[in-house]
Design a protein around this motif. Structure first.
Motif, PDB file in Angstrom:
ATOM      1  N   LYS A  13       0.860  -1.178   0.000  1.00 25.46           N
ATOM      2  CA  LYS A  13       0.000   0.000   0.000  1.00 25.46           C
ATOM      3  C   LYS A  13       0.897   1.228   0.000  1.00 25.46           C
ATOM      4  CE  LYS A  13      -0.642   0.859   4.944  1.00 25.46           C
ATOM      5  NZ  LYS A  13      -1.652   1.159   5.994  1.00 25.46           N
ATOM      6  N   PRO A  14       0.440   2.331  -0.541  1.00 19.44           N
ATOM      7  CA  PRO A  14       1.256   3.541  -0.563  1.00 19.44           C
ATOM      8  C   PRO A  14       1.594   4.014   0.848  1.00 19.44           C
ATOM      9  CG  PRO A  14      -0.608   3.729  -2.065  1.00 19.44           C
ATOM     10  CD  PRO A  14      -0.851   2.507  -1.231  1.00 19.44           C
ATOM     11  N   VAL A  15       2.788   4.549   1.001  1.00 24.58           N
ATOM     12  CA  VAL A  15       3.236   5.070   2.291  1.00 24.58           C
ATOM     13  C   VAL A  15       3.823   6.461   2.070  1.00 24.58           C
ATOM     14  CG1 VAL A  15       4.871   4.805   4.188  1.00 24.58           C
ATOM     15  CG2 VAL A  15       3.697   2.792   3.270  1.00 24.58           C
ATOM     16  N   ALA A  16       3.370   7.421   2.865  1.00 26.52           N
ATOM     17  CA  ALA A  16       3.904   8.782   2.766  1.00 26.52           C
ATOM     18  C   ALA A  16       4.348   9.326   4.119  1.00 26.52           C
ATOM     19  CB  ALA A  16       2.869   9.719   2.154  1.00 26.52           C
ATOM     20  N   THR A  17       3.751   8.821   5.206  1.00 23.88           N
ATOM     21  CA  THR A  17       4.070   9.295   6.553  1.00 23.88           C
ATOM     22  C   THR A  17       4.113   8.108   7.507  1.00 23.88           C
ATOM     23  OG1 THR A  17       1.776   9.586   7.285  1.00 23.88           O
ATOM     24  CG2 THR A  17       2.792  11.413   6.048  1.00 23.88           C
ATOM     25  N   PRO A  18       4.680   8.272   8.686  1.00 26.22           N
ATOM     26  CA  PRO A  18       4.675   7.183   9.674  1.00 26.22           C
ATOM     27  C   PRO A  18       3.281   6.663   9.997  1.00 26.22           C
ATOM     28  CG  PRO A  18       6.274   8.841  10.312  1.00 26.22           C
ATOM     29  CD  PRO A  18       5.527   9.404   9.133  1.00 26.22           C
ATOM     30  N   ALA A  19       2.279   7.520   9.942  1.00 26.43           N
ATOM     31  CA  ALA A  19       0.910   7.084  10.252  1.00 26.43           C
ATOM     32  C   ALA A  19       0.433   6.001   9.293  1.00 26.43           C
ATOM     33  CB  ALA A  19      -0.042   8.281  10.208  1.00 26.43           C
ATOM     34  N   ASP A  20       0.970   5.993   8.070  1.00 29.14           N
ATOM     35  CA  ASP A  20       0.561   4.991   7.079  1.00 29.14           C
ATOM     36  C   ASP A  20       1.064   3.589   7.420  1.00 29.14           C
ATOM     37  OD1 ASP A  20      -0.717   6.927   5.504  1.00 29.14           O
ATOM     38  OD2 ASP A  20       1.169   7.449   4.512  1.00 29.14           O
ATOM     39  N   LEU A  21       1.977   3.495   8.373  1.00 34.45           N
ATOM     40  CA  LEU A  21       2.552   2.199   8.736  1.00 34.45           C
ATOM     41  C   LEU A  21       1.890   1.593   9.975  1.00 34.45           C
ATOM     42  CD1 LEU A  21       6.365   2.882   8.145  1.00 34.45           C
ATOM     43  CD2 LEU A  21       4.803   1.565   6.709  1.00 34.45           C
TER      44      LEU A  21
ATOM     45  N   GLY B 159       6.605   3.645  12.878  1.00 39.55           N
ATOM     46  CA  GLY B 159       5.169   3.415  12.913  1.00 39.55           C
ATOM     47  C   GLY B 159       4.720   2.002  12.631  1.00 39.55           C
ATOM     48  N   ALA B 160       5.649   1.122  12.193  1.00 38.35           N
ATOM     49  CA  ALA B 160       5.291  -0.253  11.850  1.00 38.35           C
ATOM     50  C   ALA B 160       5.529  -1.189  13.034  1.00 38.35           C
ATOM     51  CB  ALA B 160       6.092  -0.714  10.640  1.00 38.35           C
TER      52      ALA B 160
ATOM     53  N   THR C  50       5.477  -7.357  -3.696  1.00 35.30           N
ATOM     54  CA  THR C  50       5.143  -6.022  -3.195  1.00 35.30           C
ATOM     55  C   THR C  50       4.866  -5.114  -4.393  1.00 35.30           C
ATOM     56  OG1 THR C  50       7.478  -5.355  -3.124  1.00 35.30           O
ATOM     57  CG2 THR C  50       6.519  -6.218  -1.088  1.00 35.30           C
ATOM     58  N   LYS C  51       4.148  -4.021  -4.128  1.00 36.81           N
ATOM     59  CA  LYS C  51       3.741  -3.131  -5.220  1.00 36.81           C
ATOM     60  C   LYS C  51       4.354  -1.741  -5.128  1.00 36.81           C
ATOM     61  CE  LYS C  51      -0.823  -5.362  -5.445  1.00 36.81           C
ATOM     62  NZ  LYS C  51      -2.286  -5.153  -5.239  1.00 36.81           N
ATOM     63  N   ASN C  52       4.713  -1.322  -3.911  1.00 43.89           N
ATOM     64  CA  ASN C  52       5.156   0.051  -3.701  1.00 43.89           C
ATOM     65  C   ASN C  52       6.545   0.095  -3.055  1.00 43.89           C
ATOM     66  OD1 ASN C  52       2.601   1.975  -4.151  1.00 43.89           O
ATOM     67  ND2 ASN C  52       1.912   0.069  -3.191  1.00 43.89           N
ATOM     68  N   LEU C  53       7.396   0.943  -3.593  1.00 43.75           N
ATOM     69  CA  LEU C  53       8.693   1.225  -2.996  1.00 43.75           C
ATOM     70  C   LEU C  53       8.691   2.687  -2.566  1.00 43.75           C
ATOM     71  CD1 LEU C  53      11.714   0.228  -2.530  1.00 43.75           C
ATOM     72  CD2 LEU C  53      12.215   1.549  -4.587  1.00 43.75           C
ATOM     73  N   THR C  54       8.859   2.906  -1.284  1.00 46.81           N
ATOM     74  CA  THR C  54       8.902   4.265  -0.758  1.00 46.81           C
ATOM     75  C   THR C  54      10.324   4.569  -0.313  1.00 46.81           C
ATOM     76  OG1 THR C  54       6.632   4.021   0.035  1.00 46.81           O
ATOM     77  CG2 THR C  54       7.916   5.877   0.891  1.00 46.81           C
ATOM     78  N   LYS C  55      10.918   5.616  -0.881  1.00 42.79           N
ATOM     79  CA  LYS C  55      12.331   5.905  -0.652  1.00 42.79           C
ATOM     80  C   LYS C  55      12.507   6.747   0.615  1.00 42.79           C
ATOM     81  CE  LYS C  55      14.988   6.507  -4.200  1.00 42.79           C
ATOM     82  NZ  LYS C  55      15.589   7.043  -5.445  1.00 42.79           N
TER      83      LYS C  55
ATOM     84  N   PHE D  85       9.726  11.028   8.980  1.00 45.19           N
ATOM     85  CA  PHE D  85      10.397   9.800   9.420  1.00 45.19           C
ATOM     86  C   PHE D  85      11.678  10.129  10.198  1.00 45.19           C
ATOM     87  CE2 PHE D  85       7.777   8.280   5.907  1.00 45.19           C
ATOM     88  CZ  PHE D  85       7.220   7.130   6.458  1.00 45.19           C
ATOM     89  N   ARG D  86      12.381  11.144   9.745  1.00 42.80           N
ATOM     90  CA  ARG D  86      13.587  11.563  10.459  1.00 42.80           C
ATOM     91  C   ARG D  86      13.241  12.035  11.870  1.00 42.80           C
ATOM     92  NH1 ARG D  86      18.590  13.168   8.451  1.00 42.80           N
ATOM     93  NH2 ARG D  86      17.768  13.136   6.315  1.00 42.80           N
ATOM     94  N   GLU D  87      12.165  12.800  11.968  1.00 41.84           N
ATOM     95  CA  GLU D  87      11.739  13.298  13.283  1.00 41.84           C
ATOM     96  C   GLU D  87      11.222  12.173  14.168  1.00 41.84           C
ATOM     97  OE1 GLU D  87       8.887  16.237  12.196  1.00 41.84           O
ATOM     98  OE2 GLU D  87      10.386  17.813  11.816  1.00 41.84           O
ATOM     99  N   ALA D  88      10.501  11.230  13.566  1.00 40.56           N
ATOM    100  CA  ALA D  88       9.923  10.130  14.346  1.00 40.56           C
ATOM    101  C   ALA D  88      10.990   9.214  14.926  1.00 40.56           C
ATOM    102  CB  ALA D  88       8.966   9.328  13.466  1.00 40.56           C
ATOM    103  N   THR D  89      12.125   9.101  14.224  1.00 37.11           N
ATOM    104  CA  THR D  89      13.165   8.162  14.658  1.00 37.11           C
ATOM    105  C   THR D  89      14.302   8.827  15.430  1.00 37.11           C
ATOM    106  OG1 THR D  89      14.298   8.404  12.526  1.00 37.11           O
ATOM    107  CG2 THR D  89      12.726   6.589  12.737  1.00 37.11           C
TER     108      THR D  89
END
Length: 326
Positions: free
Chosen positions: A157-165, A186-187, A225-230, A299-303
């Motif tokens: 599934k598409p991922v753009a923010t930590p909430a998506d995980l 978030g995962a 898998t279908k989506n690669l989020t960099k 993601f940088r802030e979350a980690t």
């Protein structure tokens, strides 16, 4: 003169041969890696194998075992601790259980690209860690400049923010620094050997995986898998680690050959990896994957707190300064 009169001389000569200094006999080193033969890092291992054979005049034979043929990395590390003539390409997180400092190499957003992290793993500070690891666990680092790229998210599934995980079961190595990083992103971190990832995704045992581009392509992740989020959340630097007891059984010349050629081959592997990334990304898109460039700031802030959670806060600043050449 009789045989009896010669006996003391013969015995003394035999004793000198047995008790005197000896040279290492021909040696075979078996190297395990979870990666496939198509991975750029494997080309570096082939370079290492050939250079060691030539420079040692055949007294050291290196055998390569891709696809974790000798078992999970942790098992091979235990074999090395026991003195077996084995080596493994391994990340710092798995070594942190023996010497804590190594874990920071797998911490989130420590550095980007190869050149900066190479300065860290060839620094006098890092060489101090190498000595501490020997004393703590009986492992010998040959070199630690085997860069495999930045870790990205492979999801369905598409991922753009930590909430998506949220609620996403994501495979990651079982080392604390990796587990804490994925949890902070978030995962739900789910440790398992990399060789099991493809089938685990097929069978919905996990929902996603985080991995660098060459490894993901080699493991055929576009099929599951279908989506690669960099996200580039972990800059994966690994090392070639063997048994200190086995290493100490070699002649000083053989030891020098192994360490020098491992450093040279690590550069072959790392620059080969860097040069392959654009073509791999294009191939992933051609296979139908959606590749997303995102703002990684969330993601940088979350980690960011992972460093303090694991006691790496002060070390982070020191290593980032080394990576920046300061």
């Amino acid at each position: 003169m009789t045989i009896t009169r010669f006996a003391p001389l013969l015995f003394a000569g035999l004793f000198a041969v047995v008790a005197g200094p000896t040279l290492a006999a021909d040696q075979t080193l078996s190297i395990n890696t979870a990666l496939t033969t198509s991975d750029p890092l494997y080309k570096g291992l082939e370079s290492f194998r050939d250079a060691v054979a030539q420079r040692s005049n055949g007294t050291i034979e290196v055998k390569l075992f891709p696809n974790s043929q000798l078992g999970p990395d942790e098992d091979v590390l235990e074999q090395a601790r026991a003195g077996a003539p084995v080596a493994v390409v391994v990340d710092g997180g798995r070594l942190a259980v023996f010497q804590k400092e190594f874990g920071v190499l797998g911490a989130p957003y420590l550095a980007s690209g190869y050149d900066g992290i190479r300065k860290v793993v060839t620094s006098p500070l890092f060489e101090e860690w190498v000595g501490k690891l020997r004393d703590a666990s009986g492992h010998q680092v040959l070199s630690f400049n085997w860069w495999q790229g930045e870790r990205e998210l492979w999801t369905n599934k598409p991922v753009a923010t930590p909430a998506d995980l949220a609620g996403v079961r994501m495979r990651t190595p079982g080392a604390p620094v990796w587990m804490e990083t994925i949890k902070a992103m978030g995962a739900t971190p789910t440790p398992m050997p990399f060789a099991e990832v493809y089938s685990a995704l097929q069978q919905n045992v996990i929902d996603a995986v985080e991995a660098q581009l060459p490894a993901g392509q080699g493991a055929k992740l576009p099929e599951v898998t279908k989506n690669l989020t960099k996200t580039g959340h972990i800059n994966l630097i690994t090392g070639l680690v063997t048994s200190a007891a086995w290493f100490d059984s070699l002649t000083p010349e053989q030891q020098t050959i192994l360490r020098e050629e491992a450093l040279k081959a690590g550069d072959v592997a790392s620059y080969g990896t860097r040069d392959s990334l654009a073509a791999i990304e294009a191939d992933l898109k051609a296979q139908g994957m959606t590749v997303a460039e995102i703002d990684v700031t969330p993601f940088r802030e979350a980690t960011a707190g992972v460093y303090d959670t694991l006691g790496y806060g002060d070390l982070r600043d020191q290593l980032q300064a080394i990576a920046a050449g300061q």
